[in-house]
Scaffold this active site. Structure first.
Site, PDB file in Angstrom:
ATOM      1  N   PHE A 124       0.859  -1.188   0.000  1.00  0.00           N
ATOM      2  CA  PHE A 124       0.000   0.000   0.000  1.00  0.00           C
ATOM      3  C   PHE A 124       0.904   1.251   0.000  1.00  0.00           C
ATOM      4  O   PHE A 124       1.863   1.311   0.772  1.00  0.00           O
ATOM      5  CB  PHE A 124      -0.916  -0.002   1.219  1.00  0.00           C
ATOM      6  CG  PHE A 124      -2.007   1.023   1.131  1.00  0.00           C
ATOM      7  CD1 PHE A 124      -3.142   0.796   0.365  1.00  0.00           C
ATOM      8  CD2 PHE A 124      -1.889   2.236   1.784  1.00  0.00           C
ATOM      9  CE1 PHE A 124      -4.141   1.745   0.264  1.00  0.00           C
ATOM     10  CE2 PHE A 124      -2.896   3.199   1.687  1.00  0.00           C
ATOM     11  CZ  PHE A 124      -4.022   2.945   0.927  1.00  0.00           C
ATOM     12  N   ARG A 370     -12.524  -3.981  -7.807  1.00  0.00           N
ATOM     13  CA  ARG A 370     -12.346  -4.723  -6.562  1.00  0.00           C
ATOM     14  C   ARG A 370     -13.697  -4.908  -5.877  1.00  0.00           C
ATOM     15  O   ARG A 370     -14.441  -3.950  -5.676  1.00  0.00           O
ATOM     16  CB  ARG A 370     -11.405  -3.889  -5.685  1.00  0.00           C
ATOM     17  CG  ARG A 370     -10.803  -4.586  -4.519  1.00  0.00           C
ATOM     18  CD  ARG A 370      -9.752  -3.709  -3.881  1.00  0.00           C
ATOM     19  NE  ARG A 370     -10.321  -2.499  -3.252  1.00  0.00           N
ATOM     20  CZ  ARG A 370      -9.730  -1.814  -2.285  1.00  0.00           C
ATOM     21  NH1 ARG A 370      -8.547  -2.183  -1.840  1.00  0.00           N
ATOM     22  NH2 ARG A 370     -10.290  -0.747  -1.766  1.00  0.00           N
TER      23      ARG A 370
HETATM   24  C1  LIG Z   1      -6.478   1.708   3.885  1.00  0.00           C
HETATM   25  C2  LIG Z   1      -5.052   1.441   4.155  1.00  0.00           C
HETATM   26  C3  LIG Z   1      -4.277   2.350   4.881  1.00  0.00           C
HETATM   27  C4  LIG Z   1      -4.858   3.667   5.298  1.00  0.00           C
HETATM   28  O1  LIG Z   1      -3.958   4.508   5.925  1.00  0.00           O
HETATM   29  P1  LIG Z   1      -4.484   5.845   6.620  1.00  0.00           P
HETATM   30  O2  LIG Z   1      -3.281   6.498   7.110  1.00  0.00           O
HETATM   31  O3  LIG Z   1      -5.429   5.443   7.708  1.00  0.00           O
HETATM   32  O4  LIG Z   1      -5.181   6.622   5.563  1.00  0.00           O
HETATM   33  C5  LIG Z   1      -2.978   1.986   5.188  1.00  0.00           C
HETATM   34  N1  LIG Z   1      -2.467   0.804   4.790  1.00  0.00           N
HETATM   35  C6  LIG Z   1      -3.187  -0.076   4.067  1.00  0.00           C
HETATM   36  C7  LIG Z   1      -2.585  -1.390   3.671  1.00  0.00           C
HETATM   37  C8  LIG Z   1      -4.489   0.217   3.709  1.00  0.00           C
HETATM   38  O5  LIG Z   1      -5.196  -0.640   2.980  1.00  0.00           O
END
Ligand SMILES: *Cc1c(COP(=O)(O)O)cnc(C)c1O
Length: 411
Positions: A124, A370
């Site tokens: 991510f 998705r």
């Molecule tokens: C949704 C998601 C986030 C979100 O991060 P925020 O800082 O809360 O916006 C982080 N890591 C992953 C793997 C996600 O899917």
């Protein structure tokens, strides 16, 4: 035949009664609870109470008389069982990104003679960005991010690596890592692990204590249904509490915030991971939403999640038109989380046309549609309807319509 099978699945669903705890719009099939969980009646009610009765009537007194000050830890204790964590190891605060920053630097500080963070390509973005930011701040000697393809991770676990930072369930494909195995292999080389559980908490059974995970972070607004921008959580294993220092040393993580002393002295235990004043409205919504998990067996939830996805695939295969959508998730249900991803050159437009037809998935660049499966509020019959509508859109190529080509800011 198929209709009978779907009716049977719904009739025998041990989680069917959970749906009535959610407020869902009519005529909408919601397959995006992995991005933003649905609203619970419990959260809606709690928000009313906190706004009108607590804030409205008790004003500043609420911090004591409603124990707002203890809410980050109380809510953490409600999440702990979903993670396989004993008490005192989970706290709710900030966002996943900010919490990653805290635990990543904490872990790096525990390995002063090493300077590498191992992660994977396609993780991510925020996870990689946070590590890149730390690298820019501390310099490459103290933090150098290595991102390798997922199937090279095991051989990349070397004894110059300080931290293995991975997301358990990949946001794009849904591929699930073997957390226990990778944690063990990392530990064998003296490497600490940081797991991102954004797509795991509330979706799959977890055993963080048993698997000897060091640190984890996760999301409050996805499968935990805490509401848009709900605060995130941090898990830090007990055994590390007395040895760590986290970098965002704000007053809420101080041993005695209301002594107002000039010098920082970290609180003991998980509380030291707090930074600033919590948003009580946001926390209250998440805290209440967690009530729906009280009587839920996570293995039962996982079984339904797999059955929903298997039904989706089975029905998809009955429609030759849907062959155009290529499965981008692992074919074996054991290897994926609570989602199915498909690639298609017109993925974004297909997504828009589906939303217009009352089925909500989401689009992930460059070419993924998705579908998220949330066993607490989805019915098998809705999977059948979603496939019918998807089939219509693909058959008449409605998605080619100009109105579906426009991208909005949030996909
Ligand atoms: C949704 C998601 C986030 C979100 O991060 P925020 O800082 O809360 O916006 C982080 N890591 C992953 C793997 C996600 O899917």
């Amino acid at each position: 035949m198929m209709i009978n099978k779907i009716q049977r699945l719904d009739a025998n669903d041990p989680l069917a009664h959970k749906r009535k705890e959610f407020i869902l719009p009519n005529d909408t099939i919601y397959l995006d609870g992995n991005s933003l969980g649905a609203l619970t009646y419990a959260s809606a009610e709690r928000l009313k109470t906190v706004v009108h009765h607590q804030w409205g009537q008790d004003l500043i007194g609420g911090w004591n008389c409603h124990d707002w000050i203890g809410l980050p830890q109380r809510t953490g204790e409600k999440i702990a069982p979903l993670l396989g964590a004993e008490r005192g190891q989970v706290v709710v605060c900030d966002s996943v990104s900010v919490n990653l920053y805290k635990v990543l630097i904490t872990a790096l500080n525990m390995r002063p003679d090493r300077g590498k963070v191992l992660s994977e390509q396609g993780n991510f973005p925020t996870d990689l960005y946070m590590a890149q930011g730390i690298q820019a701040l501390l310099g490459e000697d103290r933090c150098q991010l290595l991102s390798v393809p997922s199937d090279h991770l095991e051989q990349a676990l070397d004894d110059d690596i300080a931290v293995l930072m991975l997301t358990h369930i990949n946001f794009r494909s849904g591929r699930i890592h073997d957390m226990q195995r990778l944690t063990q292999l990392a530990h064998d080389k003296g490497i600490l692990v940081v797991w991102d559980l954004a797509h795991s908490a509330g979706a799959v059974p977890l055993e963080l204590d048993k698997w000897e995970v060091d640190f984890a972070v996760g999301c409050g607004y996805k499968y935990l249904n805490g509401g848009p921008g709900a605060p995130a959580f941090i898990y830090a294993a007990h055994r590390h509490h007395s040895k760590v220092s986290q970098p965002l040393s704000g007053w809420m993580g101080h041993a005695n915030p209301f002594a107002f002393s000039d010098d920082y002295q970290a609180a003991q235990g998980i509380k030291q991971f707090l930074t600033g004043t919590p948003s009580i409205l946001a926390l209250a919504a998440l805290d209440a939403a967690l009530i729906v998990f009280d009587d839920v067996d996570m293995q039962q939830l996982r079984d339904k999640s797999i059955k929903l996805a298997e039904l989706f695939l089975e029905l998809k295969n009955e429609h030759p038109t849907l062959n155009e959508l290529t499965l981008a998730s692992p074919a074996d249900s054991q290897d994926r989380g609570s989602q199915l991803s498909f690639s298609h050159p017109h993925a974004h437009a297909i997504c828009q046309a589906l939303i217009d037809a009352g089925v909500i998935p989401d689009f992930r660049a460059p070419d993924i549609v998705r579908f998220g499966f949330t066993p607490l509020y989805l019915r098998y019959a809705e999977i059948g309807q979603a496939i019918e509508r998807l089939n219509e859109i693909m058959k008449d190529k409605r998605y080619l319509n100009a109105k579906y080509q426009q991208k909005k800011t949030v996909t």
